[in-house]
Design a protein around this motif. Structure first.
Motif, PDB file in Angstrom:
ATOM      1  N   LYS A  41      -7.979   0.015   8.880  1.00 51.12           N
ATOM      2  CA  LYS A  41      -7.319   1.065   8.097  1.00 51.12           C
ATOM      3  C   LYS A  41      -5.821   0.796   8.000  1.00 51.12           C
ATOM      4  O   LYS A  41      -5.189   0.343   8.963  1.00 51.12           O
ATOM      5  CB  LYS A  41      -7.550   2.434   8.739  1.00 51.12           C
ATOM      6  CG  LYS A  41      -8.996   2.839   8.720  1.00 51.12           C
ATOM      7  CD  LYS A  41      -9.147   4.242   9.229  1.00 51.12           C
ATOM      8  CE  LYS A  41     -10.492   4.666   9.192  1.00 51.12           C
ATOM      9  NZ  LYS A  41     -11.554   4.978   9.273  1.00 51.12           N
ATOM     10  N   VAL A  42      -5.243   1.098   6.850  1.00 50.27           N
ATOM     11  CA  VAL A  42      -3.810   0.921   6.635  1.00 50.27           C
ATOM     12  C   VAL A  42      -3.054   2.023   7.357  1.00 50.27           C
ATOM     13  O   VAL A  42      -3.392   3.209   7.248  1.00 50.27           O
ATOM     14  CB  VAL A  42      -3.472   0.917   5.130  1.00 50.27           C
ATOM     15  CG1 VAL A  42      -1.965   0.829   4.905  1.00 50.27           C
ATOM     16  CG2 VAL A  42      -4.187  -0.233   4.427  1.00 50.27           C
ATOM     17  N   VAL A  45       0.443   4.890   5.105  1.00 49.87           N
ATOM     18  CA  VAL A  45       0.287   4.686   3.662  1.00 49.87           C
ATOM     19  C   VAL A  45       1.490   5.274   2.930  1.00 49.87           C
ATOM     20  O   VAL A  45       1.904   6.402   3.195  1.00 49.87           O
ATOM     21  CB  VAL A  45      -1.034   5.328   3.159  1.00 49.87           C
ATOM     22  CG1 VAL A  45      -1.116   5.295   1.640  1.00 49.87           C
ATOM     23  CG2 VAL A  45      -2.230   4.622   3.781  1.00 49.87           C
ATOM     24  N   GLY A  46       2.092   4.484   2.054  1.00 44.13           N
ATOM     25  CA  GLY A  46       3.218   4.937   1.246  1.00 44.13           C
ATOM     26  C   GLY A  46       4.567   4.898   1.936  1.00 44.13           C
ATOM     27  O   GLY A  46       5.568   5.292   1.349  1.00 44.13           O
ATOM     28  N   GLN A  51       5.565   1.162   8.048  1.00 46.24           N
ATOM     29  CA  GLN A  51       4.718  -0.027   8.049  1.00 46.24           C
ATOM     30  C   GLN A  51       5.465  -1.211   8.661  1.00 46.24           C
ATOM     31  O   GLN A  51       4.904  -1.960   9.457  1.00 46.24           O
ATOM     32  CB  GLN A  51       4.233  -0.372   6.635  1.00 46.24           C
ATOM     33  CG  GLN A  51       3.114   0.517   6.162  1.00 46.24           C
ATOM     34  CD  GLN A  51       2.447   0.016   4.895  1.00 46.24           C
ATOM     35  OE1 GLN A  51       2.616  -1.122   4.460  1.00 46.24           O
ATOM     36  NE2 GLN A  51       1.651   0.888   4.273  1.00 46.24           N
ATOM     37  N   GLU A 118      -4.726  -5.403   0.758  1.00 50.97           N
ATOM     38  CA  GLU A 118      -5.166  -4.015   0.549  1.00 50.97           C
ATOM     39  C   GLU A 118      -4.106  -3.324  -0.309  1.00 50.97           C
ATOM     40  O   GLU A 118      -2.911  -3.485  -0.058  1.00 50.97           O
ATOM     41  CB  GLU A 118      -5.291  -3.271   1.885  1.00 50.97           C
ATOM     42  CG  GLU A 118      -6.457  -3.698   2.741  1.00 50.97           C
ATOM     43  CD  GLU A 118      -7.784  -3.177   2.229  1.00 50.97           C
ATOM     44  OE1 GLU A 118      -7.821  -2.136   1.536  1.00 50.97           O
ATOM     45  OE2 GLU A 118      -8.802  -3.832   2.517  1.00 50.97           O
ATOM     46  N   ASP A 120      -2.828  -0.399  -0.366  1.00 50.56           N
ATOM     47  CA  ASP A 120      -1.885   0.489   0.311  1.00 50.56           C
ATOM     48  C   ASP A 120      -0.897  -0.242   1.223  1.00 50.56           C
ATOM     49  O   ASP A 120       0.012   0.383   1.769  1.00 50.56           O
ATOM     50  CB  ASP A 120      -2.633   1.553   1.120  1.00 50.56           C
ATOM     51  CG  ASP A 120      -3.304   2.588   0.219  1.00 50.56           C
ATOM     52  OD1 ASP A 120      -2.766   2.870  -0.876  1.00 50.56           O
ATOM     53  OD2 ASP A 120      -4.358   3.113   0.616  1.00 50.56           O
ATOM     54  N   LEU A 122       2.264  -2.310   1.953  1.00 56.87           N
ATOM     55  CA  LEU A 122       3.543  -2.489   1.266  1.00 56.87           C
ATOM     56  C   LEU A 122       4.312  -3.697   1.768  1.00 56.87           C
ATOM     57  O   LEU A 122       5.194  -4.200   1.082  1.00 56.87           O
ATOM     58  CB  LEU A 122       4.399  -1.229   1.447  1.00 56.87           C
ATOM     59  CG  LEU A 122       3.749   0.089   1.000  1.00 56.87           C
ATOM     60  CD1 LEU A 122       4.629   1.266   1.376  1.00 56.87           C
ATOM     61  CD2 LEU A 122       3.434   0.061  -0.480  1.00 56.87           C
TER      62      LEU A 122
END
Length: 138
Positions: A41-42, A45-46, A51, A118, A120, A122
């Motif tokens: 799973k990322v 997200v955003g 990240q 993926e 999502d 970045l």
């Protein structure tokens, strides 16, 4: 050629794709591209800043694993390469990078790419470290 040491994190993709999480040849350690994914799973997200922090922490853990085998730490990093999907987020990514590398100050590259594995994700970061011969094991 110096002894080649492969480091695996047990990812199911390592044997399928044919790569090592990290590799040491002589006193040079290369860490494969790292993204903000955990258990498929990322993470964050955003949020490019979060990240990036997660990625650098993951790289630090890999270097600690390498440390057990050959003697590397985050302070041995001499180069970072950052692949980003939106270059306009460079300040957030750079700020997170600076929180870990502000005193180490490796050379750094940041480039915008069309996409990562993926949608999502970045940011993806890879690093190169050079370990002091006095600390080198294995």
């Amino acid at each position: 050629m110096s002894n080649r040491v492969h480091v695996s994190t047990g990812s199911p993709w390592e044997p399928v794709v044919g790569y090592s999480r990290a590799i040491r040849v002589g006193n040079v350690v290369e860490v494969a591209g790292t993204t903000a994914m955990k258990d498929g799973k990322v993470i964050a997200v955003g949020n490019a800043y979060e990240q990036t922090k997660y990625i650098i922490q993951s790289i630090e853990q890999v270097l600690e694993q390498v440390l057990e085998q050959v003697g590397a730490t985050l302070s041995d990093v001499v180069r970072t390469r950052m692949f980003v999907t939106d270059i306009s987020a460079w300040e957030d990514i750079g700020r997170a990078h600076g929180e870990y590398f502000n005193t180490i100050r490796p050379v750094a590259t940041m480039v915008e790419v069309k996409a990562l594995i993926e949608p999502d994700l970045l940011v993806e970061i890879e690093v190169q470290a050079i370990v002091d011969q006095d600390r080198l094991r294995g």
